[in-house]
Motif scaffolding. Structure first.
Motif, mmCIF file in Angstrom:
data_model
loop_
_atom_site.group_PDB
_atom_site.id
_atom_site.type_symbol
_atom_site.label_atom_id
_atom_site.label_comp_id
_atom_site.label_asym_id
_atom_site.label_seq_id
_atom_site.Cartn_x
_atom_site.Cartn_y
_atom_site.Cartn_z
ATOM 1 N N LEU A 196 0.592 -1.055 15.511
ATOM 2 C CA LEU A 196 -0.667 -1.436 14.876
ATOM 3 C C LEU A 196 -1.874 -1.162 15.760
ATOM 4 O O LEU A 196 -3.001 -1.108 15.277
ATOM 5 N N ASN A 197 -1.662 -0.964 17.057
ATOM 6 C CA ASN A 197 -2.772 -0.713 17.969
ATOM 7 C C ASN A 197 -3.095 0.774 18.130
ATOM 8 O O ASN A 197 -4.052 1.105 18.822
ATOM 9 N N ARG A 198 -2.313 1.644 17.522
ATOM 10 C CA ARG A 198 -2.585 3.077 17.617
ATOM 11 C C ARG A 198 -3.784 3.456 16.767
ATOM 12 O O ARG A 198 -4.092 2.815 15.765
ATOM 13 N N ARG A 199 -4.421 4.534 17.170
ATOM 14 C CA ARG A 199 -5.541 5.066 16.396
ATOM 15 C C ARG A 199 -5.003 6.027 15.342
ATOM 16 O O ARG A 199 -3.980 6.682 15.546
ATOM 17 N N ALA A 200 -5.699 6.114 14.229
ATOM 18 C CA ALA A 200 -5.230 6.952 13.118
ATOM 19 C C ALA A 200 -5.222 8.426 13.490
ATOM 20 O O ALA A 200 -4.411 9.192 12.978
ATOM 21 N N GLY A 201 -6.087 8.841 14.390
ATOM 22 C CA GLY A 201 -6.152 10.241 14.771
ATOM 23 C C GLY A 201 -4.958 10.715 15.583
ATOM 24 O O GLY A 201 -4.737 11.913 15.736
ATOM 25 N N THR A 202 -4.168 9.786 16.117
ATOM 26 C CA THR A 202 -3.011 10.167 16.925
ATOM 27 C C THR A 202 -1.733 10.304 16.107
ATOM 28 O O THR A 202 -0.697 10.654 16.662
ATOM 29 N N LEU A 203 -1.799 10.038 14.805
ATOM 30 C CA LEU A 203 -0.600 10.114 13.969
ATOM 31 C C LEU A 203 -0.169 11.567 13.781
ATOM 32 O O LEU A 203 -1.000 12.453 13.591
ATOM 33 N N SER A 204 1.137 11.778 13.787
ATOM 34 C CA SER A 204 1.663 13.113 13.510
ATOM 35 C C SER A 204 1.757 13.314 11.994
ATOM 36 O O SER A 204 1.609 12.358 11.217
ATOM 37 N N ALA A 205 2.032 14.537 11.582
ATOM 38 C CA ALA A 205 2.140 14.830 10.152
ATOM 39 C C ALA A 205 3.319 14.091 9.529
ATOM 40 O O ALA A 205 3.243 13.642 8.374
ATOM 41 N N ASP A 206 4.417 13.928 10.289
ATOM 42 C CA ASP A 206 5.579 13.200 9.769
ATOM 43 C C ASP A 206 5.252 11.732 9.537
ATOM 44 O O ASP A 206 5.659 11.150 8.525
ATOM 45 N N GLU A 207 4.507 11.130 10.458
ATOM 46 C CA GLU A 207 4.142 9.724 10.302
ATOM 47 C C GLU A 207 3.196 9.527 9.126
ATOM 48 O O GLU A 207 3.325 8.550 8.378
ATOM 49 N N VAL A 208 2.285 10.462 8.939
ATOM 50 C CA VAL A 208 1.356 10.366 7.803
ATOM 51 C C VAL A 208 2.121 10.492 6.487
ATOM 52 O O VAL A 208 1.887 9.733 5.538
ATOM 53 N N SER A 209 3.075 11.433 6.426
ATOM 54 C CA SER A 209 3.850 11.587 5.193
ATOM 55 C C SER A 209 4.724 10.361 4.941
ATOM 56 O O SER A 209 4.937 9.975 3.789
ATOM 57 N N LYS A 210 5.191 9.713 6.003
ATOM 58 C CA LYS A 210 5.974 8.481 5.847
ATOM 59 C C LYS A 210 5.105 7.353 5.294
ATOM 60 O O LYS A 210 5.526 6.612 4.400
ATOM 61 N N VAL A 236 -5.848 11.893 3.597
ATOM 62 C CA VAL A 236 -4.669 11.205 3.070
ATOM 63 C C VAL A 236 -4.982 10.748 1.653
ATOM 64 O O VAL A 236 -5.957 10.033 1.430
ATOM 65 N N LEU A 237 -4.162 11.166 0.694
ATOM 66 C CA LEU A 237 -4.303 10.749 -0.710
ATOM 67 C C LEU A 237 -5.732 10.983 -1.226
ATOM 68 O O LEU A 237 -6.371 10.077 -1.763
ATOM 69 N N ASN A 238 -6.234 12.196 -1.048
ATOM 70 C CA ASN A 238 -7.573 12.599 -1.520
ATOM 71 C C ASN A 238 -8.694 11.744 -0.931
ATOM 72 O O ASN A 238 -9.724 11.544 -1.563
ATOM 73 N N GLY A 274 5.196 -2.587 -18.590
ATOM 74 C CA GLY A 274 5.740 -3.835 -18.073
ATOM 75 C C GLY A 274 6.230 -3.767 -16.637
ATOM 76 O O GLY A 274 6.844 -4.712 -16.156
ATOM 77 N N LYS A 275 5.965 -2.672 -15.932
ATOM 78 C CA LYS A 275 6.421 -2.522 -14.550
ATOM 79 C C LYS A 275 5.319 -2.926 -13.579
ATOM 80 O O LYS A 275 4.144 -2.922 -13.917
ATOM 81 N N SER A 276 5.728 -3.257 -12.359
ATOM 82 C CA SER A 276 4.783 -3.562 -11.296
ATOM 83 C C SER A 276 4.680 -2.365 -10.370
ATOM 84 O O SER A 276 5.696 -1.848 -9.905
ATOM 85 N N THR A 277 3.464 -1.897 -10.110
ATOM 86 C CA THR A 277 3.254 -0.738 -9.256
ATOM 87 C C THR A 277 2.060 -0.977 -8.344
ATOM 88 O O THR A 277 1.284 -1.911 -8.554
ATOM 89 N N GLN A 278 1.913 -0.123 -7.352
ATOM 90 C CA GLN A 278 0.749 -0.126 -6.472
ATOM 91 C C GLN A 278 -0.086 1.096 -6.828
ATOM 92 O O GLN A 278 0.343 2.225 -6.633
ATOM 93 N N LEU A 279 -1.265 0.869 -7.375
ATOM 94 C CA LEU A 279 -2.150 1.972 -7.742
ATOM 95 C C LEU A 279 -3.037 2.315 -6.559
ATOM 96 O O LEU A 279 -3.621 1.427 -5.928
ATOM 97 N N ILE A 280 -3.139 3.605 -6.249
ATOM 98 C CA ILE A 280 -3.864 4.052 -5.074
ATOM 99 C C ILE A 280 -4.793 5.201 -5.446
ATOM 100 O O ILE A 280 -4.447 6.047 -6.264
ATOM 101 N N SER A 281 -5.945 5.231 -4.858
ATOM 102 C CA SER A 281 -7.006 6.241 -4.934
ATOM 103 C C SER A 281 -7.365 6.578 -6.379
ATOM 104 O O SER A 281 -7.807 5.714 -7.118
ATOM 105 N N ASN A 282 -7.197 7.802 -6.805
ATOM 106 C CA ASN A 282 -7.654 8.230 -8.127
ATOM 107 C C ASN A 282 -6.938 7.510 -9.256
ATOM 108 O O ASN A 282 -7.516 7.269 -10.311
ATOM 109 N N PHE A 283 -5.671 7.167 -9.055
ATOM 110 C CA PHE A 283 -4.924 6.473 -10.101
ATOM 111 C C PHE A 283 -5.508 5.089 -10.345
ATOM 112 O O PHE A 283 -5.568 4.616 -11.477
ATOM 113 N N TRP A 284 -5.949 4.412 -9.268
ATOM 114 C CA TRP A 284 -6.543 3.093 -9.406
ATOM 115 C C TRP A 284 -7.836 3.183 -10.210
ATOM 116 O O TRP A 284 -8.051 2.393 -11.140
#
Length: 155
Positions: free
Chosen positions: A53-67, A16-18, A94-104
């Motif tokens: 919140l109690n689910r394991r990450a390995g059980t996520l479907s591709a749609d849930e990961v993309s969401k 997910v996100l590199n 001047g904008k507020s953003t959330q920087l993630i992975s390589n962008f951060w």
């Protein structure tokens, strides 16, 4: 209590996100492996995506990961407040953003280079490899330099 899942459904490592994410951990805690995603932000993203919140990450479907990825990349569109984001009032636009992975990582490197180029106090301390935030440096944080008093040989 063991996980009783079929092997086809469960992924031990998600990409997910590199970033490789451990599929055995709970979703919110697994998302913390991505740079720029903290504990509170991960919990909010899971709640906005309607993922248990109690689910394991390995059980996520591709749609849930993309969401999840869509919410992490555009949090303000999903009504996450601006004060929750990790880059508020960016000096460039001047904008507020959330920087993630390589962008951060890229933006942090650019900020440090800007401080060094301006030759301000923080930039100089970063350049010299010293503590930046006002910590005491007389006795702590020597990291391989000589410690203590050296004795004279012979004498």
């Amino acid at each position: 209590m063991a996980l009783s899942l079929q092997q086809e459904e469960f992924q031990h490592i998600l990409r997910v996100l590199n970033t490789n994410i451990d599929g055995k951990r709970k979703v919110a805690y697994a998302l913390r492996g991505i740079k720029g995603v903290g504990r509170r932000f991960a919990f909010v993203v899971c709640k906005k995506a309607d993922i248990d919140l109690n689910r394991r990450a390995g059980t996520l479907s591709a749609d849930e990961v993309s969401k999840l990825v869509a919410i992490m990349q555009n949090p303000t569109q999903f009504k996450i407040p601006e004060w929750f984001l990790n880059r508020q009032k960016d000096p460039r636009d001047g904008k507020s953003t959330q920087l993630i992975s390589n962008f951060w990582e890229q933006r942090m490197r650019e900020d440090l280079e800007k401080l060094k180029k301006m030759r301000c106090h923080r930039g100089l301390r970063h350049m010299w490899g010293l503590r930046v935030r006002g910590q005491h440096t007389k006795t702590t944080g020597r990291r391989g330099r000589t410690v203590g008093v050296s004795k004279k040989k012979g004498g």
